[in-house]
Write a protein that holds these residues in place. Structure first.
Motif, PDB file in Angstrom:
ATOM      1  N   MET A   1       0.548  -1.390  -0.184  1.00  0.00           N
ATOM      2  CA  MET A   1      -0.465   0.072  -0.058  1.00  0.00           C
ATOM      3  C   MET A   1       1.250   1.475   0.347  1.00  0.00           C
ATOM      4  SD  MET A   1      -3.217   0.270  -0.072  1.00  0.00           S
ATOM      5  CE  MET A   1      -4.511  -1.416  -0.188  1.00  0.00           C
ATOM      6  N   ALA A   9      -4.535   6.256   7.180  1.00  0.00           N
ATOM      7  CA  ALA A   9      -5.113   5.333   8.800  1.00  0.00           C
ATOM      8  C   ALA A   9      -3.792   6.075   9.491  1.00  0.00           C
ATOM      9  CB  ALA A   9      -4.548   3.971   7.868  1.00  0.00           C
ATOM     10  N   GLN A  88      -9.686  -4.901  14.768  1.00  0.00           N
ATOM     11  CA  GLN A  88      -9.775  -4.485  12.816  1.00  0.00           C
ATOM     12  C   GLN A  88      -8.430  -3.518  12.772  1.00  0.00           C
ATOM     13  OE1 GLN A  88     -12.582  -4.370  10.714  1.00  0.00           O
ATOM     14  NE2 GLN A  88     -13.794  -5.226  12.451  1.00  0.00           N
ATOM     15  N   LEU A  91      -6.141  -5.905  11.739  1.00  0.00           N
ATOM     16  CA  LEU A  91      -6.276  -6.839   9.983  1.00  0.00           C
ATOM     17  C   LEU A  91      -6.515  -5.280   8.814  1.00  0.00           C
ATOM     18  CD1 LEU A  91      -9.233  -9.543  10.487  1.00  0.00           C
ATOM     19  CD2 LEU A  91      -6.937  -9.472  10.512  1.00  0.00           C
ATOM     20  N   VAL A  92      -5.319  -3.851   8.996  1.00  0.00           N
ATOM     21  CA  VAL A  92      -6.148  -3.202   7.959  1.00  0.00           C
ATOM     22  C   VAL A  92      -4.598  -3.553   6.979  1.00  0.00           C
ATOM     23  CG1 VAL A  92      -6.665  -1.562  10.028  1.00  0.00           C
ATOM     24  CG2 VAL A  92      -4.729  -1.413   9.160  1.00  0.00           C
ATOM     25  N   PRO A  93      -4.853  -2.701   5.691  1.00  0.00           N
ATOM     26  CA  PRO A  93      -3.889  -2.860   4.982  1.00  0.00           C
ATOM     27  C   PRO A  93      -2.416  -2.289   4.500  1.00  0.00           C
ATOM     28  CG  PRO A  93      -5.059  -2.423   3.535  1.00  0.00           C
ATOM     29  CD  PRO A  93      -5.676  -2.314   5.441  1.00  0.00           C
ATOM     30  N   GLN A  94      -2.082  -1.934   6.193  1.00  0.00           N
ATOM     31  CA  GLN A  94      -0.851  -1.706   6.563  1.00  0.00           C
ATOM     32  C   GLN A  94      -0.449  -2.050   8.069  1.00  0.00           C
ATOM     33  OE1 GLN A  94      -1.149   1.422   4.672  1.00  0.00           O
ATOM     34  NE2 GLN A  94      -3.030   1.657   4.931  1.00  0.00           N
TER      35      GLN A  94
ATOM     36  N   SER C  48      -9.418 -14.371   8.731  1.00  0.00           N
ATOM     37  CA  SER C  48      -8.797 -14.040   8.684  1.00  0.00           C
ATOM     38  C   SER C  48      -7.808 -13.416   8.797  1.00  0.00           C
ATOM     39  CB  SER C  48      -9.728 -12.910  10.209  1.00  0.00           C
ATOM     40  OG  SER C  48      -8.973 -13.437  11.314  1.00  0.00           O
ATOM     41  N   SER C  49      -6.280 -14.866   9.744  1.00  0.00           N
ATOM     42  CA  SER C  49      -5.468 -14.170   9.294  1.00  0.00           C
ATOM     43  C   SER C  49      -4.474 -13.955  11.029  1.00  0.00           C
ATOM     44  CB  SER C  49      -4.755 -13.224   8.433  1.00  0.00           C
ATOM     45  OG  SER C  49      -4.595 -11.946   9.108  1.00  0.00           O
ATOM     46  N   LEU C  50      -5.593 -13.904  12.166  1.00  0.00           N
ATOM     47  CA  LEU C  50      -5.625 -13.664  13.060  1.00  0.00           C
ATOM     48  C   LEU C  50      -5.403 -14.535  14.162  1.00  0.00           C
ATOM     49  CD1 LEU C  50      -9.514 -11.292  14.571  1.00  0.00           C
ATOM     50  CD2 LEU C  50      -6.680 -10.159  14.349  1.00  0.00           C
ATOM     51  N   GLU C  70      -0.834  -7.973   4.705  1.00  0.00           N
ATOM     52  CA  GLU C  70      -1.055  -7.219   4.397  1.00  0.00           C
ATOM     53  C   GLU C  70      -1.852  -6.971   3.067  1.00  0.00           C
ATOM     54  OE1 GLU C  70       2.740  -5.682   5.404  1.00  0.00           O
ATOM     55  OE2 GLU C  70       2.093  -5.338   7.815  1.00  0.00           O
ATOM     56  N   ALA C  73      -5.028  -8.267   3.507  1.00  0.00           N
ATOM     57  CA  ALA C  73      -5.390  -7.696   4.900  1.00  0.00           C
ATOM     58  C   ALA C  73      -6.202  -6.732   3.866  1.00  0.00           C
ATOM     59  CB  ALA C  73      -4.611  -7.057   5.979  1.00  0.00           C
ATOM     60  N   GLY C  74      -5.818  -6.368   2.721  1.00  0.00           N
ATOM     61  CA  GLY C  74      -6.389  -4.851   1.370  1.00  0.00           C
ATOM     62  C   GLY C  74      -7.438  -6.138   0.888  1.00  0.00           C
ATOM     63  N   TYR C  78     -13.083  -7.919   7.636  1.00  0.00           N
ATOM     64  CA  TYR C  78     -14.366  -8.639   8.826  1.00  0.00           C
ATOM     65  C   TYR C  78     -14.566  -7.718   9.796  1.00  0.00           C
ATOM     66  CZ  TYR C  78     -13.024 -11.405  12.922  1.00  0.00           C
ATOM     67  OH  TYR C  78     -13.031 -12.433  14.015  1.00  0.00           O
ATOM     68  N   LEU C 101      -9.726   3.511   8.809  1.00  0.00           N
ATOM     69  CA  LEU C 101      -8.846   2.522   9.223  1.00  0.00           C
ATOM     70  C   LEU C 101      -8.689   1.418   8.103  1.00  0.00           C
ATOM     71  CD1 LEU C 101      -7.035   1.736  11.422  1.00  0.00           C
ATOM     72  CD2 LEU C 101      -9.159   1.143  13.018  1.00  0.00           C
ATOM     73  N   ALA C 102      -9.296   1.178   8.194  1.00  0.00           N
ATOM     74  CA  ALA C 102      -9.263  -0.054   6.845  1.00  0.00           C
ATOM     75  C   ALA C 102      -8.790   0.705   4.782  1.00  0.00           C
ATOM     76  CB  ALA C 102     -11.035  -0.769   6.744  1.00  0.00           C
ATOM     77  N   GLY C 103      -8.707   1.877   5.567  1.00  0.00           N
ATOM     78  CA  GLY C 103      -7.847   1.981   4.004  1.00  0.00           C
ATOM     79  C   GLY C 103      -8.639   2.227   2.649  1.00  0.00           C
ATOM     80  N   ARG C 150     -14.154  -4.636  -1.075  1.00  0.00           N
ATOM     81  CA  ARG C 150     -13.190  -5.635  -0.546  1.00  0.00           C
ATOM     82  C   ARG C 150     -13.827  -6.583  -1.083  1.00  0.00           C
ATOM     83  NH1 ARG C 150      -9.830  -3.439   3.435  1.00  0.00           N
ATOM     84  NH2 ARG C 150      -8.828  -1.733   1.967  1.00  0.00           N
TER      85      ARG C 150
END
Lengths: 227, 251, 206
Positions: A1, A9, A88, A91-94, C48-50, C70, C73-74, C78, C101-103, C150
C-alpha cells in the motif's frame, strides 16, 4: 500500500483517539491530577526545608511523572481490545507497527504532554528556578514519549490478563530505569552548574531507540494477545 | 558418523536424551564446585587490602556472570521459539528463568555479604549491584508474566517478547547505572579485583564458573523434562469426527 | 478464491477440528454452522489471519495468507462478534473512522447513505452510540458492508440481534456482493436466504 493511505490510516487513528479524549476529558485530567497530588505529598512527608526539597526535587518530580505515565498505560489498548476495534486495527493493509506508533503518539498527547507543560509549575514547589526549570520541562519532553513507547509494550503484553494493572507496573518499571536516571540527572546537573546537555542527549538517544524498536515489539505483543 | 540433530528438537525425543545427560553434568558440576571452593577458600592467597572477606568473590563473580549470561541464553531461546515456532525452545526459555533468577539472587546476596565488611553497609548503590537488582526484577517479570497467562501458547510467546525487550534493555541499564554512579561518586572500591589477580585466584574463579555452567545445564535439562511431562500429559480432546461437509452444489 | 487446506485448530486443551478442507469460489457464500463451542468463530479468525492454525494453511488465490500479510488484509472486510463501536462517538463518526482505518475512507454523505441503507434514520446518526440498542449498534457495524469494495467478507454472526427487516436487507446486500463475484464466509445460526447455487454449508461438529 502506498504512503498516503498509510498516513491517512495513522492520522485517522490519532484523530479518533483525540476525539474520544475530548468526549471524556476527565480521563485525560486524571494523570495530571495524580502528578500534582504525588508531587505535593513529598514536601508533607520530608518537611518544608528548602535545601532538602531542592535536592530531592528533580528525582521526586521525575518519579511522579513516571508513575503518572504508568497509571495511564491501561488506557492505550484496553478499551479497543474490549470493544473489538483492536481486531480491526490489526486487520488493515498497513504495517501494524506504524499504526501502533500513531496510537502511542495520541496517548502521549493526551497524558504525557500535560505533564510536561505542568512540570515547571511543580518545579517551583520544590524551589527550582531559572535554567533547571527549563531543563526539567525539556527532559520530560524528551523522556515522556519514551516512557509511553516502552509502556505500550507492557500494556500490549498484559491485555486481557488477570491482575494486569499490577503486572504491567512490574514489567515496565525496570525498563524505565535509564530514562529516570538520565532525566533526573539532567535537572540535577543543571542545578549543580555542570549543565544537562549530556543527559539530555542520552535521553534523546533513548527516544530514538524506542521509536525504532518499541512499535515492533508492541505490534508483536498485540498479535499474540489477539490470537 | 552423522547424527540427526533435528530429531531431538521434538520434546518427546529430547526427553530421554536429556535424562541420559543430566547425571554427567551434575556429577562433574559437584566435583568442580568442590575443587573451586577449596582453591578459593584455602589455597588462594589472602588479599593484602581486603583480608579474608574478599574470598566471597569466588562465588559472587561467577554467579553474576551466569546471571547475565543466562538471561541472554533465555532470550536467544525465546527468539528461536518465535522465529521457528518451536515448542522445545519455549520450554528451554521457561526452564532457564528460575535458574537465572537464582544466580542473580546469589550474586546480590554475596554482594551484600562482601559489602558489609568492605563498605560497612549491607547495601550500597554500586553500579554492578544495582544492575543485578534490576536484572532480578526482569527475571521476575518474565516469570510473573508467564504464570499469569493461562493459555500456554500465549504465555510462551508473550514472555518471549518480554525477554527480548529485556535483553536490549540490560546493556542500556548497565551503562546508565554506571553513568549515574560516576555522577554521584558512589563507592570507590569496586568488586572486580582487576589486573593484579594471582594465578590461583583466577584459576579458582574459572573453575567455579565452569562448575556453575554445568550445574545450570543439569538443572535446566531436568526442569525441561518436568515441563515436557507437565505439558504433554494434558489431555487433548480429540475423540470426535472432524467435520461433515454438506451439499456443495456447483453452479 | 479462498481455500483451507488440512486446517486443524486447538484451543487450550480442546481440539476443535482437524484436517478441515474447504474451498470458497468467487460468487459464493460459505455458511459455517454448528453448535456453540464447535469452533466456528475460531475458523473465521483463522480465515482472517488473526489466529494462526495449529496445522494446515489458508490460501488466497493459491498463496498462503500468512505470507501475503498486509496484501491479504487489503482483500478482506472482517466483522467479528464484537462491534468495534465506541460508545462516545456517534454512529457517523464510528463508521467513518472504521472505514478510514480499513483504508477505504468514505465521504460524510457516503457514510450517511450507508447508515440509511441499513435502516438507521438521519436523527440517529448524530447521537452518541451509547444510547443505541444492541441491534442498532450491530447495524452501525454492518453499514460498512455498503462501503466495502473488498472481494472477501468474513462475518461473525451478522444477524445477531437484528430484526426480520434488517436481516432481509443484509441478506440482499450479501446477494449483491456474491452476484458481483465477491466471496463471503458467514458464521451463523440462521438460514441464509440465498439461492442454493450461491450457497455452501460447512457444519462443524462440536
Amino acid at each position: 500500500m502506498n504512503r498516503s493511505s498509510m498516513w491517512e490510516a495513522v492520522s485517522g487513528i490519532v484523530k479518533r483517539d483525540l476525539l474520544l479524549a475530548m468526549r471524556r476529558r476527565s480521563d485525560a485530567a486524571m494523570s495530571v491530577f495524580f502528578l500534582v497530588i504525588v508531587a505535593s505529598l513529598f514536601p508533607l512527608g520530608v518537611g518544608p526545608e528548602p535545601a532538602v526539597l531542592r535536592t530531592i526535587g528533580p528525582g521526586v518530580l521525575w518519579v511522579a511523572a513516571l508513575l503518572a505515565c504508568l497509571l495511564s498505560l491501561s488506557r492505550v489498548f484496553t478499551a479497543d481490545y474490549v470493544d473489538g476495534s483492536l481486531e480491526q486495527m490489526v486487520l488493515v493493509p498497513q504495517p501494524l507497527a506504524v499504526l501502533v506508533a500513531g496510537k502511542v503518539f495520541a496517548h502521549w498527547l493526551i497524558s504525557g504532554l500535560p505533564v510536561v507543560l505542568l512540570s515547571p509549575l511543580l518545579g517551583l514547589q520544590f524551589g527550582l528556578d531559572g535554567e533547571p526549570l527549563g531543563v526539567l520541562a525539556l527532559s520530560l519532553l524528551l523522556g515522556t514519549p519514551t516512557l509511553s513507547m516502552i509502556g505500550a509494550i507492557g500494556a500490549a503484553l498484559v491485555l486481557g490478563v488477570r491482575g494486569s494493572g499490577l503486572l504491567v507496573a512490574l514489567l515496565v518499571l525496570p525498563l524505565y530505569v535509564p530514562v529516570l536516571i538520565f532525566g533526573a540527572g539532567a535537572v540535577t546537573g543543571s542545578m549543580a552548574g555542570v549543565g544537562g546537555e549530556a543527559n539530555l542527549s542520552l535521553l534523546g538517544a533513548c527516544l530514538v531507540l524506542s521509536l525504532f524498536l518499541a512499535p515492533w515489539a508492541t505490534a508483536a505483543a498485540l498479535r499474540i494477545a489477539l490470537e | 558418523m552423522s547424527v540427526n540433530w533435528s530429531k531431538y528438537s521434538a520434546p518427546m525425543a529430547f526427553y530421554p536424551l536429556a535424562g541420559r545427560l543430566i547425571p554427567w553434568f551434575a556429577v562433574v558440576a559437584v566435583v568442580l564446585m568442590g575443587v573451586g571452593l577449596y582453591m578459593g577458600f584455602f589455597v588462594a592467597p589472602t588479599d593484602f587490602q581486603q583480608g579474608e572477606s574478599y574470598r566471597i568473590i569466588f562465588v559472587h563473580v561467577p554467579a553474576a556472570w551466569m546471571s547475565m549470561f543466562l538471561y541472554v541464553v533465555m532470550a536467544i531461546w525465546a527468539g528461536v521459539g518465535m522465529g521457528l515456532n518451536a515448542r522445545l525452545s519455549f520450554m528451554m526459555a521457561q526452564a532457564i528463568a528460575p535458574t537465572g533468577a537464582m544466580f542473580t539472587f546469589l550474586a546480590l546476596l554475596t554482594g551484600a555479604m562482601w559489602g558489609k565488611p568492605t563498605w560497612g553497609a549491607w547495601w550500597v548503590w554500586d553500579a554492578r549491584l544495582t544492575s543485578e537488582l534490576i536484572l532480578l526484577f526482569q527475571y521476575a517479570g518474565v516469570m510473573l508474566l508467564r504464570t499469569s497467562i493461562d493459555d500456554m501458547r500465549r504465555a510462551d510467546r508473550s514472555s518471549a517478547v518480554f525477554s527480548l525487550v529485556g535483553v536490549v534493555n540490560v546493556p542500556i541499564i548497565y551503562f546508565s547505572v554506571q553513568w549515574w554512579n560516576t555522577l554521584h561518586q558512589g563507592a570507590s572500591v569496586s568488586m572486580s579485583t582487576g589486573s593484579k589477580m594471582a594465578a590461583t585466584m583466577l584459576m579458582a574463579m574459572l573453575i567455579m564458573t565452569v562448575a556453575f555452567w554445568l550445574y545450570s545445564i543439569a538443572v535446566i535439562l531436568a526442569r525441561v523434562r518436568c515441563i515436557v511431562v507437565e505439558r504433554d500429559s494434558l489431555p487433548v480432546w480429540d475423540e470426535k469426527p472432524a467435520v461433515i461437509q454438506e451439499a456443495v452444489e456447483a453452479r | 478464491m479462498l481455500q483451507a487446506v488440512g486446517l486443524s485448530c486447538r484451543r487450550g486443551e480442546r481440539r476443535l477440528f482437524s484436517d478441515l478442507n474447504v474451498k470458497v469460489e468467487p460468487g459464493t457464500l460459505l455458511a459455517v454452522v454448528g453448535e456453540n463451542g464447535s469452533g466456528k468463530t475460531s475458523l473465521l479468525r483463522i480465515f482472517s489471519s488473526l489466529l494462526p492454525p495449529e496445522e494446515g494453511s489458508v490460501l488466497w488465490d493459491g498463496q498462503d495468507i500468512h505470507q501475503l500479510k498486509e496484501l491479504y488484509a487489503g482483500q478482506l472486510t472482517y466483522l467479528g462478534h464484537l462491534n468495534g463501536i465506541k460508545d462516545d462517538l456517534t454512529p457517523l463518526e464510528n463508521l467513518m473512522s472504521a472505514t478510514s482505518l480499513a483504508g477505504e475512507p468514505c465521504s460524510n454523505n457516503g457514510a450517511k447513505e450507508a447508515l440509511e441503507a441499513i435502516g438507521l434514520k438521519r436523527p440517529i446518526h448524530h447521537l452518541p452510540s451509547k444510547v443505541l440498542s444492541q441491534g442498532q449498534k450491530r447495524r452501525v457495524t454492518l453499514a460498512r458492508l455498503w462501503l466495502s469494495t473488498r472481494p472477501l467478507w468474513l462475518l461473525d454472526e451478522p444477524f445477531t440481534s437484528l430484526d426480520a427487516a434488517s436481516t432481509n436487507v443484509v441478506t440482499q446486500r450479501l446477494l449483491a456482493h456474491v452476484q458481483r463475484g465477491g466471496l463471503a464466509v458467514l458464521v451463523t445460526h440462521q438460514e441464509v436466504a440465498l439461492p442454493a447455487e450461491r450457497l455452501q454449508h460447512l457444519r462443524l461438529v462440536g
